[in-house]
Design a protein around this motif. Structure first.
Motif, mmCIF file in Angstrom:
data_model
loop_
_atom_site.group_PDB
_atom_site.id
_atom_site.type_symbol
_atom_site.label_atom_id
_atom_site.label_comp_id
_atom_site.label_asym_id
_atom_site.label_seq_id
_atom_site.Cartn_x
_atom_site.Cartn_y
_atom_site.Cartn_z
ATOM 1 N N ASN A 183 0.814 -1.222 0.000
ATOM 2 C CA ASN A 183 0.000 0.000 0.000
ATOM 3 C C ASN A 183 0.845 1.269 0.000
ATOM 4 O O ASN A 183 0.317 2.373 0.069
ATOM 5 N N GLY A 184 2.168 1.120 -0.070
ATOM 6 C CA GLY A 184 3.050 2.277 -0.135
ATOM 7 C C GLY A 184 3.678 2.667 1.193
ATOM 8 O O GLY A 184 4.507 3.571 1.231
ATOM 9 N N GLY A 185 3.286 2.019 2.254
ATOM 10 C CA GLY A 185 3.863 2.314 3.545
ATOM 11 C C GLY A 185 5.322 1.892 3.615
ATOM 12 O O GLY A 185 5.684 0.839 3.099
ATOM 13 N N THR A 186 6.145 2.742 4.248
ATOM 14 C CA THR A 186 7.563 2.425 4.390
ATOM 15 C C THR A 186 7.941 2.368 5.858
ATOM 16 O O THR A 186 7.386 3.105 6.682
ATOM 17 N N TYR A 187 8.898 1.526 6.157
ATOM 18 C CA TYR A 187 9.298 1.277 7.535
ATOM 19 C C TYR A 187 10.815 1.144 7.597
ATOM 20 O O TYR A 187 11.436 0.635 6.661
ATOM 21 N N TYR A 188 11.375 1.603 8.705
ATOM 22 C CA TYR A 188 12.820 1.584 8.861
ATOM 23 C C TYR A 188 13.203 1.132 10.267
ATOM 24 O O TYR A 188 12.503 1.415 11.238
ATOM 25 N N ALA A 189 14.358 0.495 10.348
ATOM 26 C CA ALA A 189 14.953 0.235 11.652
ATOM 27 C C ALA A 189 15.431 1.561 12.220
ATOM 28 O O ALA A 189 15.833 2.465 11.471
ATOM 29 N N ASP A 190 15.416 1.688 13.529
ATOM 30 C CA ASP A 190 15.847 2.936 14.153
ATOM 31 C C ASP A 190 17.286 3.287 13.777
ATOM 32 O O ASP A 190 17.629 4.458 13.651
ATOM 33 N N SER A 191 18.099 2.262 13.592
ATOM 34 C CA SER A 191 19.515 2.492 13.324
ATOM 35 C C SER A 191 19.782 3.119 11.962
ATOM 36 O O SER A 191 20.870 3.651 11.728
ATOM 37 N N VAL A 192 18.806 3.056 11.065
ATOM 38 C CA VAL A 192 19.024 3.596 9.717
ATOM 39 C C VAL A 192 18.069 4.739 9.393
ATOM 40 O O VAL A 192 18.210 5.378 8.336
ATOM 41 N N LYS A 193 17.144 4.998 10.279
ATOM 42 C CA LYS A 193 16.142 6.035 10.017
ATOM 43 C C LYS A 193 16.826 7.382 9.806
ATOM 44 O O LYS A 193 17.701 7.780 10.565
ATOM 45 N N GLY A 194 16.435 8.073 8.760
ATOM 46 C CA GLY A 194 17.027 9.358 8.440
ATOM 47 C C GLY A 194 18.243 9.265 7.535
ATOM 48 O O GLY A 194 18.692 10.270 6.982
ATOM 49 N N ARG A 195 18.792 8.054 7.381
ATOM 50 C CA ARG A 195 19.962 7.864 6.521
ATOM 51 C C ARG A 195 19.632 7.018 5.300
ATOM 52 O O ARG A 195 20.219 7.223 4.231
ATOM 53 N N PHE A 196 18.744 6.058 5.465
ATOM 54 C CA PHE A 196 18.387 5.142 4.372
ATOM 55 C C PHE A 196 16.990 5.493 3.872
ATOM 56 O O PHE A 196 16.116 5.899 4.641
ATOM 57 N N THR A 197 16.787 5.282 2.580
ATOM 58 C CA THR A 197 15.481 5.508 1.972
ATOM 59 C C THR A 197 15.143 4.347 1.062
ATOM 60 O O THR A 197 15.932 4.010 0.167
ATOM 61 N N ILE A 198 13.985 3.744 1.290
ATOM 62 C CA ILE A 198 13.517 2.676 0.421
ATOM 63 C C ILE A 198 12.552 3.256 -0.593
ATOM 64 O O ILE A 198 11.775 4.164 -0.280
ATOM 65 N N SER A 199 12.634 2.762 -1.815
ATOM 66 C CA SER A 199 11.737 3.240 -2.861
ATOM 67 C C SER A 199 11.398 2.083 -3.793
ATOM 68 O O SER A 199 12.034 1.034 -3.765
ATOM 69 N N ARG A 200 10.394 2.338 -4.600
ATOM 70 C CA ARG A 200 9.894 1.267 -5.475
ATOM 71 C C ARG A 200 9.621 1.837 -6.857
ATOM 72 O O ARG A 200 9.031 2.911 -6.985
ATOM 73 N N ASP A 201 10.067 1.137 -7.876
ATOM 74 C CA ASP A 201 9.794 1.515 -9.265
ATOM 75 C C ASP A 201 8.944 0.409 -9.872
ATOM 76 O O ASP A 201 9.459 -0.661 -10.234
ATOM 77 N N ASN A 202 7.649 0.636 -9.949
ATOM 78 C CA ASN A 202 6.746 -0.401 -10.441
ATOM 79 C C ASN A 202 7.017 -0.762 -11.896
ATOM 80 O O ASN A 202 6.889 -1.920 -12.296
ATOM 81 N N ALA A 203 7.400 0.221 -12.691
ATOM 82 C CA ALA A 203 7.660 -0.039 -14.106
ATOM 83 C C ALA A 203 8.845 -0.985 -14.300
ATOM 84 O O ALA A 203 8.850 -1.811 -15.216
ATOM 85 N N LYS A 204 9.819 -0.869 -13.424
ATOM 86 C CA LYS A 204 11.001 -1.726 -13.505
ATOM 87 C C LYS A 204 10.885 -2.943 -12.587
ATOM 88 O O LYS A 204 11.799 -3.776 -12.563
ATOM 89 N N ASN A 205 9.792 -2.994 -11.833
ATOM 90 C CA ASN A 205 9.589 -4.082 -10.869
ATOM 91 C C ASN A 205 10.804 -4.256 -9.967
ATOM 92 O O ASN A 205 11.292 -5.371 -9.740
ATOM 93 N N THR A 206 11.241 -3.137 -9.457
ATOM 94 C CA THR A 206 12.472 -3.098 -8.666
ATOM 95 C C THR A 206 12.270 -2.239 -7.432
ATOM 96 O O THR A 206 11.561 -1.225 -7.469
ATOM 97 N N VAL A 207 12.901 -2.661 -6.350
ATOM 98 C CA VAL A 207 12.918 -1.887 -5.111
ATOM 99 C C VAL A 207 14.360 -1.468 -4.854
ATOM 100 O O VAL A 207 15.291 -2.235 -5.110
ATOM 101 N N TYR A 208 14.513 -0.246 -4.350
ATOM 102 C CA TYR A 208 15.835 0.301 -4.109
ATOM 103 C C TYR A 208 16.004 0.621 -2.622
ATOM 104 O O TYR A 208 15.041 0.893 -1.912
ATOM 105 N N LEU A 209 17.249 0.630 -2.205
ATOM 106 C CA LEU A 209 17.586 1.101 -0.865
ATOM 107 C C LEU A 209 18.737 2.082 -1.006
ATOM 108 O O LEU A 209 19.863 1.690 -1.309
ATOM 109 N N ARG A 210 18.414 3.342 -0.850
ATOM 110 C CA ARG A 210 19.438 4.380 -0.907
ATOM 111 C C ARG A 210 20.010 4.533 0.489
ATOM 112 O O ARG A 210 19.272 4.765 1.456
ATOM 113 N N MET A 211 21.322 4.409 0.595
ATOM 114 C CA MET A 211 21.991 4.456 1.889
ATOM 115 C C MET A 211 22.969 5.624 1.906
ATOM 116 O O MET A 211 23.918 5.645 1.115
ATOM 117 N N ASN A 212 22.703 6.577 2.779
ATOM 118 C CA ASN A 212 23.573 7.744 2.922
ATOM 119 C C ASN A 212 24.248 7.721 4.288
ATOM 120 O O ASN A 212 23.829 7.002 5.197
#
Length: 125
Positions: free
Chosen positions: A53-82
């Motif tokens: 449904n689009g909800g995103t969740y993070y572990a406390d240790s990565v919150k604010g640094r990591f971002t999860i995203s989804r590209d439905n057209a590519k059927n791929t999920v990403y995890l951006r880690m800063n």
């Protein structure tokens, strides 16, 4: 469902990486996609999840640094880690589970039915 994770590598502390998880057999929009990691000698731990449904969740240790995203057209999920630090060093695994996993379940490895191979992230100090 087959999952192919990629994007790991060696990065200095403070750097960034983007992991990808390409899915086949099911659309990523119909399942809960999760990222977990496992460091040497440690148990696998939850990192992030993207519910159908689009909800995103993070572990406390990565919150604010990591971002999860989804590209439905590519059927791929990403995890951006800063702002990576050496404690983020681990094998990172993507996983797929039911689309409507409740929060307490999606944060546990047992909630997922399909797993990709790990991709190694190494953060140097």
């Amino acid at each position: 469902v087959q999952l192919q994770a990629s994007g790991g590598g060696l990065v200095p502390a403070g750097g960034s990486l983007r992991l990808s998880c390409a899915a086949s057999g099911r659309t990523v929009s119909s399942v809960t996609m999760g990222w977990f990691r496992q460091a040497p000698g440690k148990e696998r731990e939850f990192v992030s999840a993207f519910r159908s449904n689009g909800g995103t969740y993070y572990a406390d240790s990565v919150k604010g640094r990591f971002t999860i995203s989804r590209d439905n057209a590519k059927n791929t999920v990403y995890l951006r880690m800063n702002s990576l630090n050496p404690e983020d060093t681990a094998f990172y695994y993507c996983a797929a589970g039911g689309g409507r996993l409740i929060v307490s379940v999606l944060k546990g490895a047992g909630g997922y039915d399909y797993w990709g191979q790990g991709t190694l992230v190494t953060v140097s100090s």
